[in-house]
Design an enzyme around this catalytic site. Structure first.
Site, PDB file in Angstrom:
ATOM      1  N   HIS A   4      -4.298 -15.562   8.315  1.00 21.40           N
ATOM      2  CA  HIS A   4      -3.279 -14.581   8.726  1.00 21.40           C
ATOM      3  C   HIS A   4      -3.836 -13.453   9.595  1.00 21.40           C
ATOM      4  CE1 HIS A   4      -0.806 -16.669   5.814  1.00 21.40           C
ATOM      5  NE2 HIS A   4      -1.670 -16.375   4.856  1.00 21.40           N
TER       6      HIS A   4
ATOM      7  N   ARG B 137       2.728 -11.380   5.648  1.00 27.77           N
ATOM      8  CA  ARG B 137       4.195 -11.336   5.615  1.00 27.77           C
ATOM      9  C   ARG B 137       4.805 -10.681   6.853  1.00 27.77           C
ATOM     10  NH1 ARG B 137       5.951  -9.597  -0.279  1.00 27.77           N
ATOM     11  NH2 ARG B 137       7.979 -10.106   0.581  1.00 27.77           N
TER      12      ARG B 137
ATOM     13  N   ARG C 230      19.322  18.306  -3.847  1.00 25.92           N
ATOM     14  CA  ARG C 230      19.709  16.899  -3.925  1.00 25.92           C
ATOM     15  C   ARG C 230      20.290  16.630  -5.304  1.00 25.92           C
ATOM     16  NH1 ARG C 230      16.614  14.338   0.291  1.00 25.92           N
ATOM     17  NH2 ARG C 230      17.409  12.361  -0.445  1.00 25.92           N
TER      18      ARG C 230
ATOM     19  N   PRO D 148       0.836  -1.215   0.000  1.00 24.70           N
ATOM     20  CA  PRO D 148       0.000   0.000   0.000  1.00 24.70           C
ATOM     21  C   PRO D 148       0.866   1.259   0.000  1.00 24.70           C
ATOM     22  CG  PRO D 148      -0.529  -1.448   1.857  1.00 24.70           C
ATOM     23  CD  PRO D 148       0.704  -1.982   1.224  1.00 24.70           C
ATOM     24  N   GLU D 149       0.463   2.246  -0.783  1.00 20.51           N
ATOM     25  CA  GLU D 149       1.162   3.534  -0.806  1.00 20.51           C
ATOM     26  C   GLU D 149       0.201   4.601  -0.254  1.00 20.51           C
ATOM     27  OE1 GLU D 149       3.299   4.197  -4.535  1.00 20.51           O
ATOM     28  OE2 GLU D 149       3.470   2.045  -4.842  1.00 20.51           O
TER      29      GLU D 149
END
Ligand code: ZN
Length: 277
Positions: A94, A113, A156, A2-3
């Site tokens: 899970h 996970r 940067r 997920p973002e």
């Protein structure tokens, strides 16, 4: 994984579904999911009897305020899911943590996970947690000027995709949305941040905002692995609007040439060779 858009969709769902609810009981099925707290007992005691007063978000951290003092923070990691349980629903595989509410219903945390986590933090602990505090610009919450964004880029000397995925630069962009943002900005993933013209800076900033807002509008991206679903178990619809991500060999939506997929620093990167410079 997920973002930012997927986590924001969940935040909105959680705010609607859990704000004002009192936690009646807590079951932990895997201690690894609450590793920041001393033990299961401490985690459970810190939650039972507390009311969730609001739900906010810092980067990809969900932050459920408890009686306006403590914080229940949740990170979904690679594969975590939050689901609203109905009285009839069976426990999913899970299942790691279940919060049951006095008003009925429950919130389930599922994590195959185990890169995700839940933790109860005091206000002081929350303020001292670097993982949460040390995040960069939140492009959904904080609007800055493109000139300021330009100064961030110029300070940067990093390839654009790596920079967009750096959580200390912008919080919450991962592999999917960095590729989508770069396509929308017409920029290649390996352009160096301090080489951008003023016009390119503006295009990039606009693309960050627009892609994230559109992705929230369509409730995030669910890929063929089905990893992300909302609080009600429904997939997001934004995958069908992707311009490049997960579209290898398909026609570019702008120039009709095939979308290219390359493996860069171990990550799949999708782009159009003609539309991005
Ligand atoms: Zn193209």
């Amino acid at each position: 994984m997920p973002e930012l858009p997927e986590v924001e969709v969940l935040r909105r769902d959680l705010d609607k579904e859990t704000s004002g609810k009192k936690i009646k009981s807590v079951e932990v099925f895997d201690e690894r999911s609450i590793k920041r707290n001393a033990n299961v007992k401490a985690f459970v005691n810190a939650l039972e009897g507390k009311k969730i007063t609001s739900v906010s978000r810092t980067g990809k951290w969900l932050d459920l305020a408890l009686d306006k003092t403590d914080h229940l923070v949740i990170h979904l990691g690679m594969s975590g899911q939050l689901l609203k349980a109905t009285p009839k629903s069976e426990d999913p595989d899970h299942l790691k943590v279940r919060l049951s509410f006095t008003q009925g219903g429950a919130l389930l945390f599922i994590d195959p996970r185990i890169f995700g986590e839940m933790a109860v933090l005091s206000g002081e602990e929350f303020a001292a947690t670097e993982d949460i505090q040390d995040l960069g610009l939140d492009a959904l919450d904080q609007q800055i000027s493109w000139a300021e964004f330009g100064r961030m880029l110029m300070s940067r000397r990093t390839k654009l995709k790596s920079l967009l995925m750096d959580q200390k630069f912008i919080a919450g962009l991962g592999n999917i949305y960095s590729d989508e943002v770069l396509f929308n900005a017409g920029l290649m993933h390996d352009r160096v941040s301090n080489s951008l013209s003023a016009q390119e800076v503006r295009r990039l900033y606009r693309a960050v905002i627009e892609v994230l807002q559109e992705a929230v509008k369509y409730r995030g991206s669910t890929l063929s692995d089905g990893g992300y679903v909302d609080l009600f178990g429904k997939p997001g619809d934004y995958r069908q609007y992707h311009k490049v991500y997960d579209r290898e060999g398909e026609a570019c939506r702008r120039c009709r040439r095939p979308v290219v997929k390359a493996k860069i620093s171990g990550r799949s990167t999708y782009y159009c060779e003609a539309c991005q410079v």
